[in-house]
Write an enzyme that holds these catalytic residues in place. Structure first.
Site, PDB file in Angstrom:
ATOM      1  N   ARG A  49       0.792  -1.217   0.000  1.00  0.00           N
ATOM      2  CA  ARG A  49       0.000   0.000   0.000  1.00  0.00           C
ATOM      3  C   ARG A  49       0.834   1.280   0.000  1.00  0.00           C
ATOM      4  O   ARG A  49       0.569   2.206  -0.775  1.00  0.00           O
ATOM      5  CB  ARG A  49      -0.911   0.071   1.240  1.00  0.00           C
ATOM      6  CG  ARG A  49      -2.208  -0.659   1.092  1.00  0.00           C
ATOM      7  CD  ARG A  49      -2.597  -1.247   2.418  1.00  0.00           C
ATOM      8  NE  ARG A  49      -1.622  -2.263   2.766  1.00  0.00           N
ATOM      9  CZ  ARG A  49      -1.678  -3.514   2.311  1.00  0.00           C
ATOM     10  NH1 ARG A  49      -2.666  -3.890   1.581  1.00  0.00           N
ATOM     11  NH2 ARG A  49      -0.726  -4.387   2.616  1.00  0.00           N
ATOM     12  N   THR A  50       1.806   1.360   0.888  1.00  0.00           N
ATOM     13  CA  THR A  50       2.494   2.649   1.053  1.00  0.00           C
ATOM     14  C   THR A  50       3.215   3.032  -0.238  1.00  0.00           C
ATOM     15  O   THR A  50       3.046   4.141  -0.752  1.00  0.00           O
ATOM     16  CB  THR A  50       3.479   2.570   2.236  1.00  0.00           C
ATOM     17  OG1 THR A  50       2.776   2.052   3.359  1.00  0.00           O
ATOM     18  CG2 THR A  50       4.031   3.942   2.573  1.00  0.00           C
ATOM     19  N   LYS A  78      26.450  -4.394  -2.411  1.00  0.00           N
ATOM     20  CA  LYS A  78      27.918  -4.298  -2.450  1.00  0.00           C
ATOM     21  C   LYS A  78      28.448  -3.574  -1.228  1.00  0.00           C
ATOM     22  O   LYS A  78      29.635  -3.302  -1.126  1.00  0.00           O
ATOM     23  CB  LYS A  78      28.358  -3.521  -3.702  1.00  0.00           C
ATOM     24  CG  LYS A  78      27.897  -4.109  -5.018  1.00  0.00           C
ATOM     25  CD  LYS A  78      28.327  -3.170  -6.155  1.00  0.00           C
ATOM     26  CE  LYS A  78      27.530  -3.440  -7.422  1.00  0.00           C
ATOM     27  NZ  LYS A  78      27.655  -2.326  -8.376  1.00  0.00           N
ATOM     28  N   ARG A  99      11.319   3.810   3.254  1.00  0.00           N
ATOM     29  CA  ARG A  99      10.974   2.809   4.283  1.00  0.00           C
ATOM     30  C   ARG A  99      12.233   1.991   4.569  1.00  0.00           C
ATOM     31  O   ARG A  99      12.913   1.539   3.641  1.00  0.00           O
ATOM     32  CB  ARG A  99       9.857   1.880   3.809  1.00  0.00           C
ATOM     33  CG  ARG A  99       9.651   0.724   4.791  1.00  0.00           C
ATOM     34  CD  ARG A  99       8.434  -0.087   4.485  1.00  0.00           C
ATOM     35  NE  ARG A  99       7.233   0.662   4.789  1.00  0.00           N
ATOM     36  CZ  ARG A  99       6.003   0.124   4.768  1.00  0.00           C
ATOM     37  NH1 ARG A  99       5.843  -1.138   4.451  1.00  0.00           N
ATOM     38  NH2 ARG A  99       4.949   0.856   5.050  1.00  0.00           N
ATOM     39  N   HIS A 127       5.275   5.786  11.491  1.00  0.00           N
ATOM     40  CA  HIS A 127       4.741   5.646  10.125  1.00  0.00           C
ATOM     41  C   HIS A 127       3.775   6.826   9.942  1.00  0.00           C
ATOM     42  O   HIS A 127       2.565   6.660   9.876  1.00  0.00           O
ATOM     43  CB  HIS A 127       4.028   4.302  10.006  1.00  0.00           C
ATOM     44  CG  HIS A 127       3.716   3.863   8.602  1.00  0.00           C
ATOM     45  ND1 HIS A 127       3.813   4.687   7.492  1.00  0.00           N
ATOM     46  CD2 HIS A 127       3.301   2.655   8.134  1.00  0.00           C
ATOM     47  CE1 HIS A 127       3.476   3.998   6.415  1.00  0.00           C
ATOM     48  NE2 HIS A 127       3.160   2.770   6.769  1.00  0.00           N
TER      49      HIS A 127
HETATM   50  N1   CP Z   1      -0.094  -0.017   5.886  1.00  0.00           N
HETATM   51  C1   CP Z   1       1.096  -0.288   5.304  1.00  0.00           C
HETATM   52  O1   CP Z   1       2.119   0.296   5.625  1.00  0.00           O
HETATM   53  O2   CP Z   1       1.017  -1.262   4.344  1.00  0.00           O
HETATM   54  P1   CP Z   1       2.230  -1.750   3.459  1.00  0.00           P
HETATM   55  O3   CP Z   1       3.225  -2.409   4.391  1.00  0.00           O
HETATM   56  O4   CP Z   1       1.629  -2.707   2.465  1.00  0.00           O
HETATM   57  O5   CP Z   1       2.841  -0.552   2.810  1.00  0.00           O
END
Ligand code: CP
Length: 301
Positions: A49-50, A78, A99, A127
């Site tokens: 999703r993110t 590397k 991320r 998050h």
């Molecule tokens: N909610 C969320 O962060 O989903 P993903 O890990 O799929 O990005």
């Protein structure tokens, strides 16, 4: 530089500015054009999703995207450092969405580059873009962010989405109920923060009672990947399952949210009840991320 790293960095006015811009975008009251802007998505951890909602958001606003999907096939293999990779991406692009499994990774990157950095999840820490879409979903379904009973269920220890959400809701006089096994309880530093702000909260293992007083039930996955000991994961993985029987005495306005992905913590039977809102919640991610990109690229207030 205009980074988005932690909900701790945002006050009520700033949070509401994201909400209002997202509302205007969704209602077609503002037109945003990111043509000529390029976003780097640096995803050192899996995501559906993110990453894809950020890519969708950028493309729907006529911007462009380059993505690193895991480290396979990159020079991270590397031995290239995070700082060096980020510095190069900052020379190619206008905004970095990152991320990373390490807490503090997004903050660290923001200190070594001169483009906006957006934290798309750093380990068990934060998050913030998920929290902004959670707030947007709460506002859409409840008509307000104020004075709500919010029950959080599941992995409250390692769950970065719940850590961010508790901080995000703090300016709005919430009452929190934390439902988890003791081994996955909300960390003490976050509880201390709530006490310092005079925010009401309770810890419990009684899921059914909590369900009947909640306006929002925010369910999270027990994250196998965050457990140092797999046996500890096995002990807790099936303890709290939200099914129709749990929701039997729910208030009419209750909405069940989940950042997704789910495993088994919300039974599929709940999907067809009026309480289920998790798929709409994920859809709201595109709108809120359009607002985030527009603001952090300096194209909207
Ligand atoms: N909610 C969320 O962060 O989903 P993903 O890990 O799929 O990005």
């Amino acid at each position: 530089m205009n980074h988005l790293i932690s909900m701790r960095d945002l006050n009520e006015k700033q949070i509401m500015a994201y909400m209002h811009l997202a509302e205007k975008i969704e209602n077609g009251k503002v037109s945003i054009n990111l043509q000529g802007k390029l976003m780097a998505a640096l995803f050192y951890e899996p995501s559906t999703r993110t990453r894809m909602s950020f890519e969708t958001a950028m493309k729907r606003l006529s911007g462009e995207v380059i993505s690193m999907v895991g480290t396979a096939g990159t020079s991270v293999q590397k031995g290239e450092t995070l700082a060096d990779t980020a510095k190069i991406m900052a020379r190619y692009t206008d905004v970095i969405v990152i991320r990373h499994p390490n807490e503090g990774a997004a903050r660290w990157v923001s200190e070594v580059v001169d483009v906006p950095v957006i934290n798309a999840g750093d380990g068990s820490n934060q998050h913030p873009t998920q929290s902004l879409l959670d707030l947007y979903s709460i506002m859409k379904t409840q008509g307000t962010l104020r004075d709500l009973n919010i029950t959080l269920v599941g992995d409250l220890k390692y769950g970065r989405t719940v850590h961010s959400l508790v901080q995000a809701m703090s300016p709005f006089n919430p009452t929190f109920t934390f439902v988890s096994p003791p081994s996955l309880a909300m960390p003490d530093d976050i509880l201390r923060e709530l006490s310092d702000k005079n925010i009401s909260f309770a810890n419990t293992e009684d899921l059914n009672s909590s369900a009947s007083s909640a306006d929002i039930m925010y369910v999270t996955r027990i994250q196998r990947e965050r457990f140092p000991d797999p046996e500890e994961y096995d002990k807790v993985k099936n303890l709290f399952i939200v099914n129709n029987s749990v929701l039997e005495n729910a208030k009419d306005n209750l909405k069940v949210l989940h950042p997704l992905p789910r495993v088994n913590e919300i039974a599929v039977e709940v999907d067809s009840t009026p309480y289920a809102y998790y798929f709409e919640q994920a859809e709201n991610g595109v709108i809120i991320r359009q607002a985030i990109l527009a603001k952090h690229l300096g194209v909207a207030e």
